[in-house]
Design an enzyme around this catalytic site. Sequence first.
Site, PDB file in Angstrom:
ATOM      1  CG  ASN A 144      -1.125   8.774  13.206  1.00  0.00           C
ATOM      2  OD1 ASN A 144      -1.979   9.587  13.538  1.00  0.00           O
ATOM      3  ND2 ASN A 144       0.134   9.129  13.003  1.00  0.00           N
ATOM      4  CD  GLU A 186      -2.076  -1.784  -2.270  1.00  0.00           C
ATOM      5  OE1 GLU A 186      -1.133  -2.147  -2.959  1.00  0.00           O
ATOM      6  OE2 GLU A 186      -2.159  -2.020  -1.055  1.00  0.00           O
ATOM      7  CD  GLN A 223      -0.872   5.504   2.874  1.00  0.00           C
ATOM      8  OE1 GLN A 223      -0.371   6.124   1.938  1.00  0.00           O
ATOM      9  NE2 GLN A 223      -0.825   4.197   2.939  1.00  0.00           N
ATOM     10  CB  ILE A 267       7.042   3.710   0.836  1.00  0.00           C
ATOM     11  CG1 ILE A 267       5.627   3.197   1.159  1.00  0.00           C
ATOM     12  CG2 ILE A 267       8.006   2.549   0.805  1.00  0.00           C
ATOM     13  CD1 ILE A 267       5.065   2.250   0.106  1.00  0.00           C
TER      14      ILE A 267
END
Length: 715
Positions: free
Chosen positions: A598, A671, A605, A471
């Site tokens: 990674n 998150e 992220q 995603i």
Amino acid sequence: MTTTPAIAAVTGSVGTAHTRVEGRDKVTGAARYAGEIPFVELAHGWLVLSTVARGGIRSVEDAPVLAMPGVLTVLHHGNAPRVDTDYVGMMGRPNPVLGIFQHDRVPFAGWPVALVVAETSEQAREAAEALVVRYDEEPHDVAFSAGHPGAYTPENNPMVRAETEKGNLEAQLGASAVVVDEEYTTPEEHHNPMEPHAATARWDGGRLDVLDSNQGSTWVASELAQLFSLDPASVRVRSEHVGGGFGSKGLSPHQVAAVMATTVLHRPVRVVLTRRQMFSLVGFRSPTAQRIRLGADADGRLRAFDHRAHSLTSTVHEFIESSAVLGRVMYDADAHHTLHRLVRLDVPTPAWMRAPGEAPGSFALESALDELAEKCAMDPIALRARNEPGTGPVSGLPFSSRNVLACFEEGARRFGWAHRDPRPGVRREGRWLLGTGTAAATYPSGVAPSTAAVTAEPDRTFTVRINAADIGTGARTAMTLVAADALKVDPGRIHVRIADSDLGPAMFAGGSMGTRSWAWAVTAAADELRERLAARGGVIPPEGITARSDTTEAVGALVKKERHSFGAQFAEVAVDTTTGEVRVRRLLGIYAAGTIVNPLTARSQLIGGMTWGLSMALHEEAIRDRTGGGHIGADLAGYHVATHADVPLIEADWVDDPDPDDPVGIKGIGEIGIVGVAAAIANAVWHATGTRHRDLPIRPDRVLRAADETRRRTA
């Protein structure tokens, strides 16, 4: 057959920065998203949503619309295929909004009442806007507050334990030398992924084939099979590329509508949601009203901990924004109590949104901890260190690892925390007041059973098949690196296939569980393949060799522990009390989040989550019109998010923290980047101005009002 060895001694891919394996396709436009894949005889559907917040449909006047150019059909409660919503799926009972066009009731503004299907998207939209739907409107209630007379404590919710308690709370509060008792609020917030929700459905050789933008093809295929009473083997769902999800891309009405339409018309049908439609159909973060009471000795040791969180849910489906779960992990006390209460309103059902519960909960709790530190005249980091638990505060279970203090230590060193003057309102730079703040972060580290297959090909490459979902997180690349290390080969020899329900069941991309679950399955399959190749002397037959895995037994055998990622957030802000402007000048996040597969994509992220936390602190706020029940400004013009000018230097890094119970040591990072950021910024605003902001977002008008109140008090 191949006689040269298939396995060479190459290791060390995991933990090394690698560009995305699909990166070139994305930047050149070769990567195809769900709304742009061509089909012969493709028809287009456009949803019509209710304009009232509660009532019944009196009539759908479709005859004039059916006569418009290109219109093929209008589906509504009087003629749509029947579906079954009486089942228990992967995520419990389905939201009744999936049972579209099954009855004439309207439970909220934006409820799907019809689908217009036409030859082109433009024709479908024009006809949908012309469709007249008449209602019998009823009184509605969309006003959320903690004092709502209908507030209740949920019972037996399968996703969240509503209440936990130990010790005598009132007695410990009474015995405390220092007490904080404050209320904090967060507003309704909405997902806004760059790629809108889109699905194309068709029947192909007796099978239902759906090309979709989702966070888990296994999940969507399973739900569609149950909704339409189909053999699971007759449903295939694919999702080549996804332009963001954040919890919103599970199963939504547009997929159900596309399947209904293709069943009626016997041709492919695509349904794409508009940005405005997403505000009512794909979930959102509930507003919260949270009361936190903390009691401590003079040295800051907690004696009493009480976190009570109110959120809203719809009248048709129960969802808890689990804001009070954070304290069940982070802080212990002699008396410990957490509680979730709900208010049923005539609104859409909230849903998972990046760091559900922890994001708004951390704002309240980490702000309250800062207030406690102020009252105790303690450094905020020292207060947290004093209350570091040895085991789970509620569960009593050991932690798999807990390196939150290492995050604070490294973050404080990089941020220059030791040189901070703790007094608020003393640093000034021209018209700007400057301040710094910090907050802790945590998010669960879960894992779910998954299956995978790894094939040694005759050309000495390896094909990995796992129904993962990328995603935007770099899942293809992560699985490439995990497989390369497990097989001890160069990543260039690995080819990964994902996002197809025919590949077998696997965890969806959500709850920071995807990479860990998929990597476990890929590692297990690769390990078996290595053993089989070794037994054959490395010889690969012309048909190749395939090893398969299913981690159900291994995951089920995990010893119960508190498994979480942790972090420490640091913020520096500048506040102009003459204009109310707040500028975040610097953000730093240090994380203990397991093995980082990674570093390149992981840092992206984490920075993305921190950017969202900044947006949450200063901008995001959906306003609901109490008269009509819908949103004011349900688009990116009316719903403000952080833009480039708002985003400062953001640094994200991590400390060594592999999970000893995971084959790769992974915990999860999806998150945790957002958790604690809003609190760190709010704490920094207090440090800059001496004024606490307990309501998000910290808008200019609120800053000005607080400054005026401070001037009046001190005059």
